[in-house]
Design a protein around this motif. Structure first.
Motif, short mmCIF file in Angstrom:
data_model
loop_
_atom_site.label_atom_id
_atom_site.label_comp_id
_atom_site.label_asym_id
_atom_site.label_seq_id
_atom_site.Cartn_x
_atom_site.Cartn_y
_atom_site.Cartn_z
N ASP A 96 32.75 -7.31 45.25
CA ASP A 96 34.03 -6.65 45.00
C ASP A 96 34.23 -6.52 43.49
OD1 ASP A 96 36.65 -5.80 44.77
OD2 ASP A 96 37.47 -7.30 46.13
N GLY A 97 34.18 -5.31 43.00
CA GLY A 97 34.35 -5.07 41.57
C GLY A 97 35.80 -4.83 41.18
N TYR A 98 36.70 -4.77 42.14
CA TYR A 98 38.11 -4.54 41.83
C TYR A 98 38.85 -5.83 41.51
CZ TYR A 98 38.40 0.43 43.06
OH TYR A 98 38.28 1.79 43.09
N HIS A 169 35.38 -3.65 48.05
CA HIS A 169 36.82 -3.86 48.15
C HIS A 169 37.40 -3.08 49.34
CE1 HIS A 169 40.59 -5.30 46.53
NE2 HIS A 169 41.11 -4.11 46.80
N ILE A 170 36.95 -1.86 49.53
CA ILE A 170 37.42 -1.03 50.63
C ILE A 170 36.92 -1.59 51.97
CG2 ILE A 170 37.30 1.27 51.67
CD1 ILE A 170 39.19 0.98 49.22
N GLU A 171 35.73 -2.18 51.98
CA GLU A 171 35.22 -2.79 53.22
C GLU A 171 36.17 -3.87 53.73
OE1 GLU A 171 32.58 -2.46 55.39
OE2 GLU A 171 32.20 -0.56 54.39
N PHE A 172 36.82 -4.60 52.82
CA PHE A 172 37.80 -5.60 53.25
C PHE A 172 38.91 -4.95 54.07
CE2 PHE A 172 36.46 -8.58 49.77
CZ PHE A 172 36.27 -9.67 50.59
N LEU A 173 39.28 -3.74 53.70
CA LEU A 173 40.37 -3.04 54.39
C LEU A 173 39.90 -2.37 55.67
CD1 LEU A 173 41.97 -1.35 51.26
CD2 LEU A 173 42.66 -3.49 52.36
N GLU A 174 38.68 -1.88 55.68
CA GLU A 174 38.20 -1.10 56.81
C GLU A 174 37.50 -1.92 57.89
OE1 GLU A 174 35.75 1.91 55.05
OE2 GLU A 174 37.47 3.16 54.53
N CYS A 175 36.97 -3.07 57.52
CA CYS A 175 36.19 -3.88 58.47
C CYS A 175 36.90 -5.22 58.66
CB CYS A 175 34.78 -4.09 57.92
SG CYS A 175 33.76 -5.11 58.98
N ASP A 176 37.45 -5.42 59.83
CA ASP A 176 38.21 -6.64 60.08
C ASP A 176 37.42 -7.70 60.86
OD1 ASP A 176 38.09 -5.38 62.50
OD2 ASP A 176 40.24 -5.53 62.92
N ILE A 177 36.14 -7.50 61.03
CA ILE A 177 35.34 -8.41 61.83
C ILE A 177 35.32 -9.83 61.25
CG2 ILE A 177 33.10 -7.89 60.78
CD1 ILE A 177 33.73 -8.49 64.52
N PHE A 178 35.33 -9.96 59.93
CA PHE A 178 35.28 -11.30 59.32
C PHE A 178 36.60 -12.04 59.55
CE2 PHE A 178 37.72 -9.67 55.81
CZ PHE A 178 37.25 -8.38 55.66
N VAL A 179 37.72 -11.34 59.56
CA VAL A 179 39.00 -11.98 59.85
C VAL A 179 39.04 -12.42 61.31
CG1 VAL A 179 41.50 -11.64 59.96
CG2 VAL A 179 40.21 -10.71 58.04
#
Length: 191
Positions: A96-98, A169-179
């Motif tokens: 995550d570069g943001y 960073h966007i993957e955190f928003l689009e992919c909820d599998i880890f949560v």
């Protein structure tokens, strides 16, 4: 910086603090953007500050006051927001570069250890303020720092989003599998 932590720092929220249980931060910049190493992203932030003057960006980059000890993020770190939660889960990604990795994980970064100026002192105070809150209730509290490694082979390694750190960073928003994985693996943290 998490909006939830800002909200619960307000006195109007005091009657509800006893209901807080598990805090999950998904790559939140708890220590702001101090010591951010992404020069492309930092340049974009600088440009936004100059053109738009967005207060949130000034707060995250510690330019909302000339004295670092009067900045919003520094003062938020002194409020006992994280101490209100029985459990703390910090999700981060080195890709995550943001959000600076150390800021999302609330941990020391190498650049701060060799900074003997006021900025280094302020960073260490903020870090210790946050860590002291996490250490509260240490005998029954669960604190987890989880690193998420996103599969980048499906993205072009030379894409602009990957270059500036946006893809992860966007993957955190689009992919909820880890949560979902954390919720299924540790149901006691959410009941």
């Amino acid at each position: 910086m998490c909006l939830l932590l800002i909200l619960i720092s307000e006195s109007i929220m005091e009657p509800y603090l006893r209901y807080l249980y598990t805090y999950v931060s998904i790559s939140g910049p708890h220590l702001g953007y101090m010591y951010s190493s992404n020069s492309i992203f930092n340049s974009g932030l600088w440009l936004l500050k100059k053109i738009k003057g967005i207060q949130c960006i000034h707060q995250l980059t510690f330019t909302d006051d000339h004295d670092l000890e009067n900045t919003f993020i520094y003062n938020l770190s002194k409020k006992k927001t994280l101490a209100n939660f029985k459990n703390v889960i910090l999700l981060s990604s080195p890709q995550d570069g943001y959000v600076p990795y150390h800021s999302a994980r609330i941990e020391l970064c190498p650049a701060a250890t060799s900074d003997f100026c006021k900025q280094g002192k302020v960073f260490l105070e903020m870090l210790n303020n946050c860590l002291d809150q996490i250490r509260t209730h240490s005998d029954h509290r669960v604190v987890m720092r989880c690193d998420i490694n996103f599969e980048t082979s499906s993205h072009s390694r030379r894409s602009f989003n990957t270059l500036i750190g946006r893809a992860a960073h966007i993957e955190f928003l689009e992919c909820d599998i880890f949560v979902k994985f954390i919720m299924w693996s540790f149901p006691e943290l959410f009941s």
